[in-house]
Design an enzyme around this catalytic site. Structure first.
Site, short mmCIF file in Angstrom:
data_model
loop_
_atom_site.label_atom_id
_atom_site.label_comp_id
_atom_site.label_asym_id
_atom_site.label_seq_id
_atom_site.Cartn_x
_atom_site.Cartn_y
_atom_site.Cartn_z
N LYS A 43 -29.01 -28.36 -11.56
CA LYS A 43 -29.79 -27.16 -11.81
C LYS A 43 -30.72 -27.33 -13.02
CE LYS A 43 -25.68 -24.35 -10.83
NZ LYS A 43 -24.72 -23.43 -11.48
N GLU A 98 -35.99 -34.96 -12.91
CA GLU A 98 -34.66 -34.80 -13.50
C GLU A 98 -34.81 -34.34 -14.96
OE1 GLU A 98 -31.72 -34.18 -13.40
OE2 GLU A 98 -30.36 -35.91 -13.40
N ASP A 99 -33.84 -33.58 -15.44
CA ASP A 99 -33.93 -33.08 -16.81
C ASP A 99 -33.71 -34.16 -17.86
OD1 ASP A 99 -31.24 -33.34 -16.16
OD2 ASP A 99 -30.70 -31.26 -16.56
N ASP A 102 -28.91 -39.93 -19.21
CA ASP A 102 -27.92 -40.20 -20.24
C ASP A 102 -27.31 -41.58 -19.92
OD1 ASP A 102 -26.06 -39.82 -22.27
OD2 ASP A 102 -24.83 -38.41 -21.16
N LYS A 130 -32.12 -40.22 -23.13
CA LYS A 130 -31.20 -40.64 -24.19
C LYS A 130 -31.02 -42.14 -24.06
CE LYS A 130 -28.13 -36.69 -24.64
NZ LYS A 130 -26.72 -36.30 -24.47
N PHE A 151 -25.97 -33.95 -27.95
CA PHE A 151 -25.92 -33.01 -26.83
C PHE A 151 -26.96 -31.91 -27.02
CE2 PHE A 151 -24.39 -29.68 -24.05
CZ PHE A 151 -24.10 -30.41 -22.91
N VAL A 152 -27.87 -31.80 -26.07
CA VAL A 152 -28.96 -30.84 -26.19
C VAL A 152 -28.84 -29.72 -25.14
CG1 VAL A 152 -30.62 -32.39 -27.27
CG2 VAL A 152 -30.46 -32.32 -24.78
N ASP A 158 -27.90 -26.76 -19.92
CA ASP A 158 -26.83 -25.82 -20.25
C ASP A 158 -25.69 -26.45 -21.03
OD1 ASP A 158 -25.75 -27.39 -18.08
OD2 ASP A 158 -24.19 -25.87 -17.93
N ARG A 164 -29.48 -21.96 -20.81
CA ARG A 164 -30.56 -22.47 -19.95
C ARG A 164 -31.89 -21.77 -20.22
NH1 ARG A 164 -28.35 -25.89 -16.05
NH2 ARG A 164 -26.36 -25.29 -15.16
P1 5GP Z 1 -26.11 -39.37 -16.52
O1 5GP Z 1 -25.63 -39.53 -15.12
O2 5GP Z 1 -27.41 -40.05 -16.82
O3 5GP Z 1 -25.05 -39.75 -17.53
O4 5GP Z 1 -26.25 -37.86 -16.78
C1 5GP Z 1 -27.23 -37.09 -16.36
C2 5GP Z 1 -26.79 -35.65 -16.32
O5 5GP Z 1 -25.84 -35.32 -17.35
C3 5GP Z 1 -27.97 -34.78 -16.58
O6 5GP Z 1 -28.61 -34.48 -15.39
C4 5GP Z 1 -27.33 -33.57 -17.23
O7 5GP Z 1 -26.89 -32.70 -16.23
C5 5GP Z 1 -26.14 -34.10 -17.97
N1 5GP Z 1 -26.43 -34.33 -19.40
C6 5GP Z 1 -26.51 -35.51 -20.03
N2 5GP Z 1 -26.78 -35.36 -21.33
C7 5GP Z 1 -26.88 -34.02 -21.54
C8 5GP Z 1 -27.18 -33.22 -22.69
O8 5GP Z 1 -27.39 -33.68 -23.83
N3 5GP Z 1 -27.20 -31.87 -22.49
C9 5GP Z 1 -26.96 -31.30 -21.29
N4 5GP Z 1 -27.00 -29.98 -21.22
N5 5GP Z 1 -26.69 -32.02 -20.18
C10 5GP Z 1 -26.65 -33.37 -20.31
MG MG Z 2 -29.44 -33.07 -14.42
#
Ligand code: 5GP
Ligand code: MG
Length: 176
Positions: A43, A98-99, A102, A130, A151-152, A158, A164
């Protein structure tokens, strides 16, 4: 109220807006004369998506996809598709929005999943990267901001579904 736990504004509303204008310009230039199928990862990306697509100068269709991850269960990188696209991506120019990247597991999973469905092309567009947190090598084609491993929240992102609606991106205070 939710805002009280935000320790610091990392990216202001104005800064986000300026950067999204630039990204939309770049994407519009790269896809000039071609149609796009923009795929939003639910979301967290919806606010970014809404601002980005309103600045695109190419024709596009919109679709949505959702995944869940189970990092806490010790199965790092175990991603599950929880909501699929409605349209067939075959033969389309896909732009995956994608937002945040990470560990990179989510983006890698989605890229592989979509590539298997024979799109004409596929690129990724992420608001936040990140870059120090990567556990699998994946790099977005369009990146808004590279940020530290904190963590943002806000601007669609969220913490337990809160924050959000903040117009900026902030860093949360530690839990009391
Ligand atoms: P990844 O699979 O790259 O580890 O994670 C991606 C997902 O983790 C993002 O789409 C998001 O939903 C969540 N995520 C990773 N870092 C953060 C953060 O700093 N804040 C928030 N709110 N969600 C995060
Ligand atoms: Mg996401």
């Amino acid at each position: 109220m939710a805002k009280s736990r935000v320790k610091k504004v990392l990216l202001s509303e104005a800064r986000i807006k300026r950067r999204i204008n630039e990204m939309a310009g770049e994407i519009s230039k790269d896809y000039a004369g071609r149609d796009l199928m923009v795929v939003c990862v639910l979301k967290g990306s919806i606010i970014f998506l809404a601002d980005l697509v309103r600045r695109l100068k190419v024709n596009f269709t919109l679709d949505f996809i959702a995944v869940s991850s189970y990092r806490d269960a010790g199965t790092t990188g175990s991603i599950k598709l929880v909501m699929d696209l409605r349209d067939d991506p075959a033969g389309k120019n896909i732009l995956l929005v994608e937002d945040i990247v990470d560990s990179g597991y989510t983006l890698s999973y989605l890229l592989n999943n979509l590539k298997d469905r024979c799109p004409l092309s596929i690129r990724t567009c992420v608001l936040l990267d990140k870059y120090e947190a990567r556990k699998t090598p994946v790099q977005a084609d369009y990146t808004g901001f590279r940020i530290k491993n904190e963590f943002v929240v806000g601007y669609g992102l969220d913490h337990n579904e809160a924050y959000r609606g903040l117009p900026y991106i902030g860093i949360l205070t530690a839990k009391k």
